[in-house]
Design a protein around this motif. Structure first.
Motif, short mmCIF file in Angstrom:
data_model
loop_
_atom_site.label_atom_id
_atom_site.label_comp_id
_atom_site.label_asym_id
_atom_site.label_seq_id
_atom_site.Cartn_x
_atom_site.Cartn_y
_atom_site.Cartn_z
N GLN A 138 3.69 -73.69 -7.95
CA GLN A 138 4.19 -72.42 -8.86
C GLN A 138 5.25 -72.07 -8.83
N LEU A 193 8.78 -76.38 -5.92
CA LEU A 193 8.24 -77.81 -5.16
C LEU A 193 6.71 -78.20 -4.72
N ALA A 194 6.69 -77.30 -4.41
CA ALA A 194 4.99 -77.12 -3.68
C ALA A 194 3.41 -76.72 -4.89
N ASN A 215 -0.53 -77.57 -5.67
CA ASN A 215 -1.34 -77.50 -5.26
C ASN A 215 -1.28 -78.92 -4.51
N ALA A 250 0.60 -81.53 -4.24
CA ALA A 250 1.52 -82.47 -2.98
C ALA A 250 0.76 -81.78 -0.93
N ILE A 251 0.69 -81.00 -1.86
CA ILE A 251 -0.40 -80.32 -0.01
C ILE A 251 -1.02 -80.47 0.27
N PHE A 252 -1.54 -80.99 -0.99
CA PHE A 252 -3.19 -81.39 -0.44
C PHE A 252 -3.11 -82.88 -0.25
#
Lengths: 216, 498
Positions: B259, B269-270, B272, B274-276
């Motif tokens: 984003q 740093l987030a 999609n 990395a969060i998955f």
């Protein structure tokens, strides 16, 4: 884009209450106020609308005397613009350490509140050695986040400094995640950097970003 | 394909979908290129043992099946599964008519639904509403179908029908069901169920995972996902499942950017992805980077015991293979190249000539007698300090045998005898690996490029006949073993949460 944020002082109070160690600090609104703090210190302009202080030159590092501090406070207050709204100067103990981590919270549209841990400092976004979990996390999850970082050698003994205190980092991450999961008005939190001082992680900056809907 | 993975109901009984007593194909066609022919053909061709019915507008006969012009002509309760190849306009009535004949589950292969614009979205909502009202399981629409080899069922509009085994496959993309099934056929490792979720209007990947976790035929789930609409709900539902049985995920769309406009550094740093990834690790889901890595991880979970620790021994008949494998183990996150304790070294000294490597990798240096490999493997496998073995070099004797066998000098000059000896030996080594693994409860993975270069090699064949994967490279064996070791340690750390 304007985003609703808490001032650094309010952000520090909020994360400290959740169990995040922060460097000791006071806020003043004039250079004449008496300040009881150990030198060296850092002085920063502080207000709800001031998110990126370094970019605007609103941070003074390594202040070693009362006279220098008064001068810095006067300069910083003079640098405030009308758009900054109500401002103060945040004076905090200067924390020394060679290693910097970053920890934070971000709200993902699909997964909701998440917590992040990674290596911080000026190279943080370029290196992107970070790991995420969905909030809240357990202590086991926090330990796994620490183990998952690629630059493991930086967490051990490093250039004469002891290894990063794992238990303190776990407590910090769990507290941060509970703060994120427990309130629905937090969009994001940045603890950048978390300086590793003699092995202890200490936040020397904090930024809490609120959801726009709840900010009036 | 749509991006849904969730569904509104939980805990659906999907048995009528995967183990129906009989099947109806609606929209049966005499044209061998149409879905209504291909699906009927595949069901019959792959030997489904229950009754098979075909519905069409006009009565006829296709592939020896009497085609009926009305569901009313189907005996009540004779078929629990309906496979739909008819256009969307008639399918709501079709569900009602078939429910009246005892149908409990429908797989809708037909398209014209949410993938086809606003009218299709409405048609899909109506179809779901009717299925819900009838209490019928609805899979698809716009999906390729299912296989359920333990039930001899191949109800799909594509070909690959794997042997029966314990890998359950669910995918947001039908093509990946075919890919995984083809890998299964190639590796000789079987599948329990496979399903293309299609538009996942009513039954999504998470619903299949819930059912697989209770399915006695399934040991491991293998899923392909692209988008997850309600990621938080997916996480909450998948977390208890992964502790019961391993789940391997291949995720498409991994490289979407972060984003960039986020105000916070954390937000920047987030991505999609990395969060998955973080969600998968938190839930205990094994995330694979590539298609073959995903299949081989699942196949290894299905065929090897979980390692109890990180210590891996490499057994090799030649130096270079062992060195490269040692490199892979050293880089692997959850594995170590095991140090060899003194008592094991002393025991190996007695079996091997003085020039052996005196360490791990255990390089036999070509000094083996006919019994050396199985004996050394047994010593290593039974030692308490070793958690797993990667065995390299199976098949090289048979590789030579095959050159001898195919040449002009065969069978004279003693070639017949030596060829037979080589082939017996390789088969024996492969069998020893599987038997030792079973009796010690430790994973023993066999790797050789002959798995692809000479699949008929007796060493490769015997490895596959033993029910194990013959890995094409030691790196791929180490990657698969690394996934098992991570999962085993995750269960150890989190098992108490369950």
């Amino acid at each position: 884009m304007w985003v609703p944020t808490l001032s650094e002082a309010d952000s520090r109070v909020l994360v400290a209450a959740a169990g995040v160690p922060v460097s000791s600090f006071v806020t003043v609104t004039s250079a004449d106020e008496p300040i009881d703090i150990e030198f060296p210190v850092v002085a920063k302009l502080c207000g709800e609308a001031i998110a990126h202080k370094s970019e605007r030159g609103l941070v003074r590092l390594g202040i070693n005397s009362t006279d220098d501090l008064k001068a810095a406070i006067t300069e910083l207050l003079a640098a405030a613009t009308p758009e900054d709204g109500d401002v103060s100067v945040l004076v905090s103990t200067m924390i020394e350490g060679r290693r910097e981590l970053i920890a934070g919270v971000t709200t993902d549209p699909q997964f909701g509140p998440t917590v992040m841990l990674g290596f911080g400092g000026i190279l943080a976004e370029a290196v992107a050695d970070v790991t995420f979990r969905l909030a809240p996390i357990s202590a086991v999850d926090a330990g796994e986040m620490i183990d998952e970082l690629a630059s493991q050698k930086l967490l051990g003994e490093f250039r004469g400094e002891p290894a990063v205190n794992r238990d303190e980092l776990i407590t910090l991450m769990v507290g941060l995640s509970e703060l994120a999961a427990g309130r629905d008005d937090i969009e994001a939190i940045d603890l950048n950097p978390l300086i590793i001082a003699d092995g202890h992680p200490i936040a020397v900056d904090a930024l809490v970003e609120l959801t726009e809907a709840t900010h009036v | 394909m749509s991006k849904q993975t969730g569904s509104k109901q939980t805990g659906s009984d999907l048995r009528p979908l995967f183990e129906p007593n009989g099947v109806i194909v609606a929209g049966a066609s005499t044209h061998p290129g149409k879905f209504g022919f291909v699906s009927l053909h595949n069901i019959l061709r792959c030997g489904f043992e229950g009754p098979v019915f075909a519905l069409a507008r006009e009565e006829s006969e296709i592939l020896g099946v009497q085609v009926l012009d009305s569901p009313e002509k189907i005996p009540h309760g004779a078929a629990e599964l309906l496979f739909i190849c008819t256009p969307s306009a008639v399918n709501e009535q079709l569900l009602r008519d078939c429910a009246a004949r005892g149908v409990k589950a429908a797989f809708c292969a037909a398209g014209g639904y949410s993938e086809a614009g606003p009218e299709g979205i409405e048609a899909e909502q109506r179809l779901v509403a009717v299925a819900d009202e009838l209490g019928m399981v609805l899979a698809g629409p716009n999906g390729q179908g299912i296989t359920s080899p333990p039930a001899n069922l191949c109800a799909q509009i594509t070909a690959p029908y794997p042997p029966a085994g314990s890998i359950a496959i669910a995918s947001q993309s039908g093509n990946f069901v075919s890919s995984f099934n083809n890998y299964a056929i190639n590796a000789g490792i079987g599948v329990s169920r496979s399903v293309s979720a299609g538009n996942a209007a009513s039954t999504g990947v998470i619903d299949y995972l819930e059912w697989f976790s209770e399915d006695p035929a399934t040991a491991v789930s293998l899923i392909y996902v692209e988008g997850i609409e309600d990621g938080r709900a997916f996480y909450e539902r998948v977390k208890p499942l992964a502790l019961k049985k391993p789940i391997v995920v291949l995720k498409g769309g991994a490289t979407s950017g972060g984003q960039a406009a986020a105000a916070s550094h954390t937000g920047a740093l987030a991505s999609n992805d990395a969060i998955f990834s973080g969600m998968a690790r938190q839930a205990g889901i094994v995330r694979a980077a590539t298609v073959e890595e995903a299949f081989e991880a699942a196949a290894t979970f299905a065929t090897q015991p979980l390692p109890k620790g990180r210590n891996v021994a490499v057994l090799t008949t030649a130096g270079g293979w062992g060195v490269v494998t040692a490199d892979a183990l050293t880089t692997a996150t959850n594995l170590d190249l095991a140090p060899l304790p003194d008592d094991l070294m002393a025991a190996l000294d007695e079996k091997l000539p003085p020039r052996w490597s005196k360490g791990n990798p255990i390089d036999l240096a070509g000094g083996e007698t006919r019994d050396t490999i199985p004996e050394v493997m047994e010593l290593v496998a039974r030692h308490e300090s070793i958690d797993a073995i990667v065995y390299l070099g199976v098949g090289i004797q048979s590789n030579q045998a095959s050159l001898m066998k195919s040449g002009e000098f065969y069978p004279d000059h003693g070639l017949e005898r030596i060829v037979s000896y080589h082939e017996r030996q390789d088969a024996r080594f492969a069998t020893a690996a599987a038997e030792l693994s079973a009796s010690t409860g430790k994973p023993i993975l066999t790797a050789t490029e002959l798995a692809v270069a000479q699949p008929t090699n007796p060493g490769v064949q015997a490895t596959r006949d033993s029910g194990r994967v013959c890995y094409p490279t030691s790196n791929r064996a180490v990657t698969a073993l690394d996934h098992l070791a991570w999962y085993a340690s995750f269960v150890e750390r989190h098992g108490k949460d369950a």
